[in-house]
Design a protein around this motif. Sequence first.
Motif, PDB file in Angstrom:
ATOM      1  N   MET A  72       3.062  -7.896 -20.174  1.00 11.60           N
ATOM      2  CA  MET A  72       1.896  -7.039 -20.284  1.00 11.60           C
ATOM      3  C   MET A  72       0.698  -7.768 -19.679  1.00 11.60           C
ATOM      4  O   MET A  72       0.510  -8.949 -19.900  1.00 11.60           O
ATOM      5  CB  MET A  72       1.655  -6.701 -21.751  1.00 11.60           C
ATOM      6  N   MET A  73      -0.087  -7.067 -18.914  1.00  9.29           N
ATOM      7  CA  MET A  73      -1.272  -7.629 -18.273  1.00  9.29           C
ATOM      8  C   MET A  73      -2.485  -7.454 -19.182  1.00  9.29           C
ATOM      9  O   MET A  73      -2.567  -6.501 -19.954  1.00  9.29           O
ATOM     10  CB  MET A  73      -1.558  -6.936 -16.944  1.00  9.29           C
ATOM     11  N   LYS A  74      -3.423  -8.391 -19.041  1.00  6.31           N
ATOM     12  CA  LYS A  74      -4.677  -8.343 -19.789  1.00  6.31           C
ATOM     13  C   LYS A  74      -5.803  -8.319 -18.770  1.00  6.31           C
ATOM     14  O   LYS A  74      -5.765  -9.044 -17.768  1.00  6.31           O
ATOM     15  CB  LYS A  74      -4.795  -9.581 -20.679  1.00  6.31           C
ATOM     16  N   GLU A  75      -6.804  -7.510 -18.983  1.00  8.62           N
ATOM     17  CA  GLU A  75      -7.925  -7.423 -18.058  1.00  8.62           C
ATOM     18  C   GLU A  75      -8.645  -8.765 -17.968  1.00  8.62           C
ATOM     19  O   GLU A  75      -8.878  -9.427 -18.982  1.00  8.62           O
ATOM     20  CB  GLU A  75      -8.905  -6.342 -18.508  1.00  8.62           C
ATOM     21  N   LEU A  76      -8.969  -9.167 -16.750  1.00  7.84           N
ATOM     22  CA  LEU A  76      -9.673 -10.422 -16.488  1.00  7.84           C
ATOM     23  C   LEU A  76     -11.125 -10.099 -16.143  1.00  7.84           C
ATOM     24  O   LEU A  76     -11.382  -9.291 -15.243  1.00  7.84           O
ATOM     25  CB  LEU A  76      -9.022 -11.166 -15.314  1.00  7.84           C
ATOM     26  N   PRO A  77     -12.089 -10.707 -16.828  1.00  8.42           N
ATOM     27  CA  PRO A  77     -13.493 -10.466 -16.466  1.00  8.42           C
ATOM     28  C   PRO A  77     -13.753 -10.887 -15.017  1.00  8.42           C
ATOM     29  O   PRO A  77     -13.258 -11.924 -14.555  1.00  8.42           O
ATOM     30  CB  PRO A  77     -14.271 -11.357 -17.434  1.00  8.42           C
ATOM     31  N   LEU A  78     -14.495 -10.091 -14.294  1.00 10.12           N
ATOM     32  CA  LEU A  78     -14.775 -10.383 -12.889  1.00 10.12           C
ATOM     33  C   LEU A  78     -15.445 -11.738 -12.707  1.00 10.12           C
ATOM     34  O   LEU A  78     -15.271 -12.388 -11.682  1.00 10.12           O
ATOM     35  CB  LEU A  78     -15.625  -9.274 -12.279  1.00 10.12           C
ATOM     36  N   SER A  79     -16.189 -12.198 -13.707  1.00 11.60           N
ATOM     37  CA  SER A  79     -16.861 -13.489 -13.611  1.00 11.60           C
ATOM     38  C   SER A  79     -15.869 -14.656 -13.565  1.00 11.60           C
ATOM     39  O   SER A  79     -16.250 -15.781 -13.261  1.00 11.60           O
ATOM     40  CB  SER A  79     -17.808 -13.677 -14.799  1.00 11.60           C
ATOM     41  N   LYS A  80     -14.626 -14.416 -13.850  1.00  9.38           N
ATOM     42  CA  LYS A  80     -13.617 -15.477 -13.864  1.00  9.38           C
ATOM     43  C   LYS A  80     -12.703 -15.456 -12.640  1.00  9.38           C
ATOM     44  O   LYS A  80     -11.831 -16.312 -12.495  1.00  9.38           O
ATOM     45  CB  LYS A  80     -12.799 -15.390 -15.140  1.00  9.38           C
ATOM     46  N   VAL A  81     -12.875 -14.490 -11.752  1.00 14.25           N
ATOM     47  CA  VAL A  81     -12.012 -14.367 -10.573  1.00 14.25           C
ATOM     48  C   VAL A  81     -12.009 -15.648  -9.740  1.00 14.25           C
ATOM     49  O   VAL A  81     -10.963 -16.132  -9.325  1.00 14.25           O
ATOM     50  CB  VAL A  81     -12.425 -13.151  -9.710  1.00 14.25           C
ATOM     51  N   TYR A  82     -13.176 -16.228  -9.524  1.00 17.89           N
ATOM     52  CA  TYR A  82     -13.259 -17.400  -8.646  1.00 17.89           C
ATOM     53  C   TYR A  82     -12.401 -18.555  -9.132  1.00 17.89           C
ATOM     54  O   TYR A  82     -11.945 -19.369  -8.338  1.00 17.89           O
ATOM     55  CB  TYR A  82     -14.713 -17.849  -8.448  1.00 17.89           C
ATOM     56  N   GLN A  83     -12.132 -18.616 -10.429  1.00 19.25           N
ATOM     57  CA  GLN A  83     -11.333 -19.707 -10.971  1.00 19.25           C
ATOM     58  C   GLN A  83      -9.903 -19.685 -10.440  1.00 19.25           C
ATOM     59  O   GLN A  83      -9.213 -20.694 -10.472  1.00 19.25           O
ATOM     60  CB  GLN A  83     -11.306 -19.635 -12.500  1.00 19.25           C
ATOM     61  N   PHE A  84      -9.444 -18.550  -9.944  1.00 21.77           N
ATOM     62  CA  PHE A  84      -8.081 -18.417  -9.443  1.00 21.77           C
ATOM     63  C   PHE A  84      -8.005 -18.370  -7.918  1.00 21.77           C
ATOM     64  O   PHE A  84      -6.929 -18.521  -7.343  1.00 21.77           O
ATOM     65  CB  PHE A  84      -7.437 -17.150 -10.025  1.00 21.77           C
ATOM     66  N   ILE A  85      -9.118 -18.189  -7.249  1.00 24.80           N
ATOM     67  CA  ILE A  85      -9.140 -18.046  -5.801  1.00 24.80           C
ATOM     68  C   ILE A  85      -9.743 -19.273  -5.125  1.00 24.80           C
ATOM     69  O   ILE A  85      -9.803 -19.371  -3.924  1.00 24.80           O
ATOM     70  CB  ILE A  85      -9.931 -16.767  -5.391  1.00 24.80           C
ATOM     71  N   GLU A  86     -10.182 -20.231  -5.891  1.00 26.39           N
ATOM     72  CA  GLU A  86     -10.786 -21.448  -5.337  1.00 26.39           C
ATOM     73  C   GLU A  86      -9.899 -21.986  -4.222  1.00 26.39           C
ATOM     74  O   GLU A  86      -8.753 -22.357  -4.465  1.00 26.39           O
ATOM     75  CB  GLU A  86     -10.937 -22.473  -6.464  1.00 26.39           C
ATOM     76  N   PRO A  87     -10.373 -22.010  -2.983  1.00 30.98           N
ATOM     77  CA  PRO A  87      -9.502 -22.279  -1.838  1.00 30.98           C
ATOM     78  C   PRO A  87      -9.197 -23.736  -1.512  1.00 30.98           C
ATOM     79  O   PRO A  87      -8.232 -23.996  -0.822  1.00 30.98           O
ATOM     80  CB  PRO A  87     -10.269 -21.654  -0.671  1.00 30.98           C
ATOM     81  N   GLY A  88      -9.986 -24.656  -1.930  1.00 31.51           N
ATOM     82  CA  GLY A  88      -9.741 -26.009  -1.454  1.00 31.51           C
ATOM     83  C   GLY A  88     -10.158 -27.061  -2.440  1.00 31.51           C
ATOM     84  O   GLY A  88     -10.511 -26.755  -3.583  1.00 31.51           O
ATOM     85  N   PRO A  89     -10.149 -28.293  -2.010  1.00 32.44           N
ATOM     86  CA  PRO A  89     -10.497 -29.381  -2.915  1.00 32.44           C
ATOM     87  C   PRO A  89     -11.998 -29.427  -3.208  1.00 32.44           C
ATOM     88  O   PRO A  89     -12.807 -28.894  -2.455  1.00 32.44           O
ATOM     89  CB  PRO A  89     -10.083 -30.627  -2.142  1.00 32.44           C
ATOM     90  N   VAL A  90     -12.322 -30.069  -4.300  1.00 35.72           N
ATOM     91  CA  VAL A  90     -13.716 -30.376  -4.596  1.00 35.72           C
ATOM     92  C   VAL A  90     -14.137 -31.439  -3.587  1.00 35.72           C
ATOM     93  O   VAL A  90     -13.387 -32.388  -3.327  1.00 35.72           O
ATOM     94  CB  VAL A  90     -13.874 -30.913  -6.031  1.00 35.72           C
ATOM     95  N   VAL A  91     -15.303 -31.274  -3.001  1.00 34.50           N
ATOM     96  CA  VAL A  91     -15.803 -32.233  -2.018  1.00 34.50           C
ATOM     97  C   VAL A  91     -17.211 -32.686  -2.406  1.00 34.50           C
ATOM     98  O   VAL A  91     -17.845 -32.106  -3.279  1.00 34.50           O
ATOM     99  CB  VAL A  91     -15.812 -31.642  -0.585  1.00 34.50           C
ATOM    100  N   LEU A  92     -17.649 -33.706  -1.717  1.00 36.52           N
ATOM    101  CA  LEU A  92     -19.028 -34.170  -1.836  1.00 36.52           C
ATOM    102  C   LEU A  92     -19.702 -33.919  -0.496  1.00 36.52           C
ATOM    103  O   LEU A  92     -19.151 -34.263   0.552  1.00 36.52           O
ATOM    104  CB  LEU A  92     -19.060 -35.651  -2.203  1.00 36.52           C
ATOM    105  N   LEU A  93     -20.871 -33.301  -0.528  1.00 36.13           N
ATOM    106  CA  LEU A  93     -21.640 -33.001   0.676  1.00 36.13           C
ATOM    107  C   LEU A  93     -22.830 -33.943   0.714  1.00 36.13           C
ATOM    108  O   LEU A  93     -23.615 -33.976  -0.235  1.00 36.13           O
ATOM    109  CB  LEU A  93     -22.124 -31.553   0.640  1.00 36.13           C
ATOM    110  N   THR A  94     -22.947 -34.736   1.787  1.00 40.26           N
ATOM    111  CA  THR A  94     -24.106 -35.624   1.907  1.00 40.26           C
ATOM    112  C   THR A  94     -25.059 -35.078   2.960  1.00 40.26           C
ATOM    113  O   THR A  94     -24.647 -34.483   3.955  1.00 40.26           O
ATOM    114  CB  THR A  94     -23.718 -37.076   2.274  1.00 40.26           C
ATOM    115  N   THR A  95     -26.335 -35.284   2.699  1.00 41.64           N
ATOM    116  CA  THR A  95     -27.394 -34.904   3.638  1.00 41.64           C
ATOM    117  C   THR A  95     -28.437 -36.012   3.637  1.00 41.64           C
ATOM    118  O   THR A  95     -28.514 -36.804   2.691  1.00 41.64           O
ATOM    119  CB  THR A  95     -28.077 -33.577   3.211  1.00 41.64           C
ATOM    120  N   GLN A  96     -29.236 -36.036   4.695  1.00 45.15           N
ATOM    121  CA  GLN A  96     -30.362 -36.968   4.721  1.00 45.15           C
ATOM    122  C   GLN A  96     -31.412 -36.472   5.689  1.00 45.15           C
ATOM    123  O   GLN A  96     -31.122 -36.173   6.843  1.00 45.15           O
ATOM    124  CB  GLN A  96     -29.933 -38.382   5.113  1.00 45.15           C
ATOM    125  N   VAL A  97     -32.613 -36.386   5.193  1.00 45.88           N
ATOM    126  CA  VAL A  97     -33.781 -36.066   6.007  1.00 45.88           C
ATOM    127  C   VAL A  97     -34.461 -37.397   6.310  1.00 45.88           C
ATOM    128  O   VAL A  97     -34.626 -38.222   5.402  1.00 45.88           O
ATOM    129  CB  VAL A  97     -34.739 -35.113   5.241  1.00 45.88           C
TER     130      VAL A  97
END
Length: 178
Positions: A1-26
């Motif tokens: 049986m399926m249970k409705e998933l809140p739309l706010s939680k969709v991204y938790q299952f579609i996350e496409p890649g690894p966690v990264v660190l973004l560096t910048t410098q001005v």
Amino acid sequence: MMKELPLSKVYQFIEPGPVVLLTTQVPGTKPNVMTMSWLMMLEFEPPLIACVVAEGNYSFAALQKQHKCVIAVPPANLAKIVTDIGNCTGGDTDKFGSFDLTPLPASQVEAPLIGEAIVNLECRVKDSQMVKAYNLFVLECVKAWETPKLKDAPMLHHHGYGHFSVDGERIHIKSKMR
């Protein structure tokens, strides 16, 4: 049986890649680093990467101004540091100093590489047409670096709200692609 998933939680299952660190410098300021997990590959060669950087993030202004950054892929054993970086702002924190990250000079961009990363990708903003509507930058990787001793290190994947998974067993299935 399926249970409705809140739309706010969709991204938790579609996350496409690894966690990264973004560096910048001005120029004239300290380098900054932010944690980011909303990114995806768009093209193989030249490598094009789409990423979302929220307008409220300190790194957003630097990326808008310099049009250059580094995407560093940290190993899973840096999970606590990666999380702590994501929970503070470069506006009032020297993140390289506070988290004992090693900034290394890049060859094509002003932003530093991260010595502890598996891979560092020097990037330039290729397309910013979708920044105003979605905070989405298209980056072109212009130089890539790897740390050979970390090439098989597991990566982190974000599932939201402090939950992560770590790469597991890798398998190889013959492909017509490289």
